[in-house]
Design a protein around this motif. Structure first.
Motif, PDB file in Angstrom:
ATOM      1  N   GLN A 151       0.811  -1.249   0.129  1.00  0.00           N
ATOM      2  CA  GLN A 151      -0.097   0.030   0.055  1.00  0.00           C
ATOM      3  C   GLN A 151       0.943   1.248  -0.032  1.00  0.00           C
ATOM      4  OE1 GLN A 151      -3.276  -0.342  -0.452  1.00  0.00           O
ATOM      5  NE2 GLN A 151      -2.738  -2.614  -0.291  1.00  0.00           N
ATOM      6  N   PRO A 152       0.475   2.442  -0.466  1.00  0.00           N
ATOM      7  CA  PRO A 152       1.222   3.699  -0.480  1.00  0.00           C
ATOM      8  C   PRO A 152       1.582   4.076   0.807  1.00  0.00           C
ATOM      9  CG  PRO A 152      -0.632   4.046  -1.894  1.00  0.00           C
ATOM     10  CD  PRO A 152      -0.971   2.664  -1.065  1.00  0.00           C
ATOM     11  N   GLY A 153       2.811   4.361   0.941  1.00  0.00           N
ATOM     12  CA  GLY A 153       3.459   4.988   2.325  1.00  0.00           C
ATOM     13  C   GLY A 153       4.815   4.302   2.477  1.00  0.00           C
ATOM     14  N   ARG A 154       5.403   4.595   3.739  1.00  0.00           N
ATOM     15  CA  ARG A 154       6.504   4.252   4.106  1.00  0.00           C
ATOM     16  C   ARG A 154       6.529   3.110   4.876  1.00  0.00           C
ATOM     17  NH1 ARG A 154      11.521   7.107   3.223  1.00  0.00           N
ATOM     18  NH2 ARG A 154      13.075   6.622   4.726  1.00  0.00           N
ATOM     19  N   HIS A 155       7.179   1.808   4.507  1.00  0.00           N
ATOM     20  CA  HIS A 155       7.151   0.467   5.243  1.00  0.00           C
ATOM     21  C   HIS A 155       8.534   0.019   5.597  1.00  0.00           C
ATOM     22  CE1 HIS A 155       3.085   0.610   3.974  1.00  0.00           C
ATOM     23  NE2 HIS A 155       3.611   0.743   2.713  1.00  0.00           N
ATOM     24  N   ALA A 156       8.863  -0.278   6.878  1.00  0.00           N
ATOM     25  CA  ALA A 156       9.886  -0.777   7.446  1.00  0.00           C
ATOM     26  C   ALA A 156       9.806  -2.515   7.431  1.00  0.00           C
ATOM     27  CB  ALA A 156      10.239  -0.628   8.926  1.00  0.00           C
ATOM     28  N   LEU A 157      10.546  -3.008   6.666  1.00  0.00           N
ATOM     29  CA  LEU A 157      10.801  -4.316   6.375  1.00  0.00           C
ATOM     30  C   LEU A 157      11.528  -5.180   7.103  1.00  0.00           C
ATOM     31  CD1 LEU A 157      10.066  -4.543   2.364  1.00  0.00           C
ATOM     32  CD2 LEU A 157       8.229  -4.824   4.254  1.00  0.00           C
ATOM     33  N   THR A 158      11.234  -6.057   7.776  1.00  0.00           N
ATOM     34  CA  THR A 158      12.324  -7.059   8.529  1.00  0.00           C
ATOM     35  C   THR A 158      12.202  -8.422   7.817  1.00  0.00           C
ATOM     36  OG1 THR A 158      12.074  -5.981  10.457  1.00  0.00           O
ATOM     37  CG2 THR A 158      13.267  -8.050  10.366  1.00  0.00           C
ATOM     38  N   VAL A 159      13.286  -8.912   6.899  1.00  0.00           N
ATOM     39  CA  VAL A 159      13.200 -10.308   6.393  1.00  0.00           C
ATOM     40  C   VAL A 159      14.203 -11.021   6.998  1.00  0.00           C
ATOM     41  CG1 VAL A 159      13.642 -11.174   4.023  1.00  0.00           C
ATOM     42  CG2 VAL A 159      12.950  -8.746   4.186  1.00  0.00           C
ATOM     43  N   SER A 160      13.445 -12.112   7.289  1.00  0.00           N
ATOM     44  CA  SER A 160      14.150 -13.188   8.141  1.00  0.00           C
ATOM     45  C   SER A 160      14.764 -14.148   6.981  1.00  0.00           C
ATOM     46  CB  SER A 160      13.544 -13.812   8.996  1.00  0.00           C
ATOM     47  OG  SER A 160      14.210 -14.914   9.707  1.00  0.00           O
ATOM     48  N   VAL A 161      16.122 -14.802   6.907  1.00  0.00           N
ATOM     49  CA  VAL A 161      16.424 -15.508   5.975  1.00  0.00           C
ATOM     50  C   VAL A 161      17.038 -16.829   6.671  1.00  0.00           C
ATOM     51  CG1 VAL A 161      18.037 -16.072   3.971  1.00  0.00           C
ATOM     52  CG2 VAL A 161      16.900 -14.094   4.282  1.00  0.00           C
ATOM     53  N   GLN A 162      16.693 -17.913   6.321  1.00  0.00           N
ATOM     54  CA  GLN A 162      17.380 -19.251   6.983  1.00  0.00           C
ATOM     55  C   GLN A 162      17.671 -19.994   5.636  1.00  0.00           C
ATOM     56  OE1 GLN A 162      18.078 -20.337  10.193  1.00  0.00           O
ATOM     57  NE2 GLN A 162      19.077 -22.034   9.107  1.00  0.00           N
ATOM     58  N   ALA A 163      19.150 -20.149   5.345  1.00  0.00           N
ATOM     59  CA  ALA A 163      19.410 -20.812   4.191  1.00  0.00           C
ATOM     60  C   ALA A 163      20.592 -21.875   4.601  1.00  0.00           C
ATOM     61  CB  ALA A 163      20.280 -19.881   3.215  1.00  0.00           C
ATOM     62  N   GLY A 164      20.224 -23.042   4.870  1.00  0.00           N
ATOM     63  CA  GLY A 164      21.198 -23.919   5.434  1.00  0.00           C
ATOM     64  C   GLY A 164      21.590 -23.685   6.847  1.00  0.00           C
ATOM     65  N   ASP A 165      22.950 -23.564   7.027  1.00  0.00           N
ATOM     66  CA  ASP A 165      23.344 -23.468   8.583  1.00  0.00           C
ATOM     67  C   ASP A 165      23.804 -21.856   8.601  1.00  0.00           C
ATOM     68  OD1 ASP A 165      23.836 -26.042   8.809  1.00  0.00           O
ATOM     69  OD2 ASP A 165      25.893 -26.048   8.292  1.00  0.00           O
ATOM     70  N   THR A 166      22.905 -20.878   7.678  1.00  0.00           N
ATOM     71  CA  THR A 166      23.233 -19.610   7.771  1.00  0.00           C
ATOM     72  C   THR A 166      21.844 -18.924   8.016  1.00  0.00           C
ATOM     73  OG1 THR A 166      25.183 -19.644   6.146  1.00  0.00           O
ATOM     74  CG2 THR A 166      24.172 -17.334   6.883  1.00  0.00           C
ATOM     75  N   ALA A 167      21.684 -18.062   8.962  1.00  0.00           N
ATOM     76  CA  ALA A 167      20.489 -17.441   9.339  1.00  0.00           C
ATOM     77  C   ALA A 167      20.889 -16.024   9.486  1.00  0.00           C
ATOM     78  CB  ALA A 167      19.648 -18.013  10.677  1.00  0.00           C
ATOM     79  N   ASP A 168      19.968 -14.979   8.994  1.00  0.00           N
ATOM     80  CA  ASP A 168      20.127 -13.707   9.101  1.00  0.00           C
ATOM     81  C   ASP A 168      19.017 -12.805   9.090  1.00  0.00           C
ATOM     82  OD1 ASP A 168      21.659 -11.382   9.198  1.00  0.00           O
ATOM     83  OD2 ASP A 168      23.078 -11.948   7.378  1.00  0.00           O
ATOM     84  N   LEU A 169      18.957 -11.566   9.798  1.00  0.00           N
ATOM     85  CA  LEU A 169      17.745 -10.628   9.666  1.00  0.00           C
ATOM     86  C   LEU A 169      18.140  -9.462   8.693  1.00  0.00           C
ATOM     87  CD1 LEU A 169      16.440 -10.707  13.392  1.00  0.00           C
ATOM     88  CD2 LEU A 169      15.291 -11.500  11.085  1.00  0.00           C
ATOM     89  N   LEU A 170      17.428  -9.230   7.708  1.00  0.00           N
ATOM     90  CA  LEU A 170      17.662  -7.944   7.030  1.00  0.00           C
ATOM     91  C   LEU A 170      16.547  -6.923   7.156  1.00  0.00           C
ATOM     92  CD1 LEU A 170      18.608 -10.043   3.755  1.00  0.00           C
ATOM     93  CD2 LEU A 170      20.205  -8.843   5.183  1.00  0.00           C
ATOM     94  N   SER A 171      16.893  -5.711   7.214  1.00  0.00           N
ATOM     95  CA  SER A 171      15.935  -4.598   7.499  1.00  0.00           C
ATOM     96  C   SER A 171      16.446  -3.711   6.020  1.00  0.00           C
ATOM     97  CB  SER A 171      16.388  -3.764   8.850  1.00  0.00           C
ATOM     98  OG  SER A 171      16.180  -4.611   9.885  1.00  0.00           O
ATOM     99  N   ALA A 172      15.146  -3.323   5.900  1.00  0.00           N
ATOM    100  CA  ALA A 172      14.977  -2.229   4.696  1.00  0.00           C
ATOM    101  C   ALA A 172      13.534  -1.371   4.789  1.00  0.00           C
ATOM    102  CB  ALA A 172      14.941  -3.122   3.348  1.00  0.00           C
ATOM    103  N   THR A 173      13.808  -0.186   4.123  1.00  0.00           N
ATOM    104  CA  THR A 173      12.674   0.529   4.201  1.00  0.00           C
ATOM    105  C   THR A 173      12.114   0.595   2.813  1.00  0.00           C
ATOM    106  OG1 THR A 173      13.502   1.834   5.921  1.00  0.00           O
ATOM    107  CG2 THR A 173      11.567   2.843   4.735  1.00  0.00           C
ATOM    108  N   LEU A 174      10.795   0.359   2.549  1.00  0.00           N
ATOM    109  CA  LEU A 174      10.119   0.491   1.373  1.00  0.00           C
ATOM    110  C   LEU A 174       9.144   1.462   1.072  1.00  0.00           C
ATOM    111  CD1 LEU A 174       9.631  -1.277  -1.452  1.00  0.00           C
ATOM    112  CD2 LEU A 174       7.878  -2.324  -0.230  1.00  0.00           C
ATOM    113  N   ASP A 175       9.605   2.505   0.123  1.00  0.00           N
ATOM    114  CA  ASP A 175       8.921   3.636   0.105  1.00  0.00           C
ATOM    115  C   ASP A 175       7.798   3.338  -1.267  1.00  0.00           C
ATOM    116  OD1 ASP A 175       7.908   6.079   0.218  1.00  0.00           O
ATOM    117  OD2 ASP A 175       9.546   7.438  -0.436  1.00  0.00           O
ATOM    118  N   VAL A 176       6.436   3.164  -0.914  1.00  0.00           N
ATOM    119  CA  VAL A 176       5.488   3.126  -1.976  1.00  0.00           C
ATOM    120  C   VAL A 176       4.774   4.397  -2.483  1.00  0.00           C
ATOM    121  CG1 VAL A 176       3.707   1.582  -2.827  1.00  0.00           C
ATOM    122  CG2 VAL A 176       5.373   0.543  -1.288  1.00  0.00           C
TER     123      VAL A 176
END
Length: 185
Positions: free
Chosen positions: A110-135
């Motif tokens: 939806q239109p607006g500014r959105h803080a995204l947190t993406v959790s990734v689990q790939a094999g033995d590696t896990a990580d949290l990625l943060s980004a701001t999506l401006d729609v």
């Protein structure tokens, strides 16, 4: 009669350069610089020591597509568990192609500014990625552009108009010379 010969030679010399155009990879002049292309889809980027992520709203807000690569090799991350949290309940993303994950529409499309947190689990590696999506709000549809001045269609029309004008001028000159010689005899 001498005037008619000179006129015909002048027309014959003038017309071929006017009708020549670039061909076979040749460039006969400076082409206008292409207009800058702006991405139509809103995007957000994030990276960590292990992953790079580009999130893009696609399909007029119908989905959020995530492009996930390894940071060190730029290889697509295949078979990962990817979860997106953007203000609503966390949503699991489905892999649609190697390194490409898709999440159905959510509050982040939806239109607006959105803080995204993406959790990734790939094999033995896990990580949290943060980004701001401006729609941005949907822009009004632009009207169709008129035919460009330097386009091949307008150039061709101009050349045909010039050839027609030269033919009429030659015919008028020939008629004038003929009447002049017939009255002087």
């Amino acid at each position: 009669m001498k005037f008619l010969r000179i006129f015909c030679v002048a027309v014959a010399l003038a017309v071929p350069p006017l009708t020549s155009h670039a061909h076979g990879g040749e460039d006969h002049g400076n082409a206008p610089a292409p207009a800058p292309v702006a991405s139509a889809a809103p995007r957000a980027q994030a990276q960590s020591e292990d992953f790079e992520l580009v999130a893009e709203v696609q399909g007029q807000g119908q989905a959020l597509v995530l492009f996930l690569d390894r940071f060190d090799s730029n290889a697509p991350v295949v078979g990962a568990q990817v979860e997106v949290d953007g203000g609503g309940p966390p949503t699991m993303a489905a892999e649609t192609a190697p390194g490409v994950y898709r999440v159905a529409a959510g509050p982040w499309t939806q239109p607006g500014r959105h803080a995204l947190t993406v959790s990734v689990q790939a094999g033995d590696t896990a990580d949290l990625l943060s980004a701001t999506l401006d729609v941005p709000a949907a822009a009004a549809a632009a009207p169709a552009a008129p035919l460009a001045v330097g386009s091949p269609a307008t150039t061709k029309r101009s050349l045909w108009a010039l050839a027609g004008a030269l033919a009429l001028a030659a015919l008028g000159g020939f008629t004038w010379l003929r009447r002049r010689t017939s009255t002087s005899s």
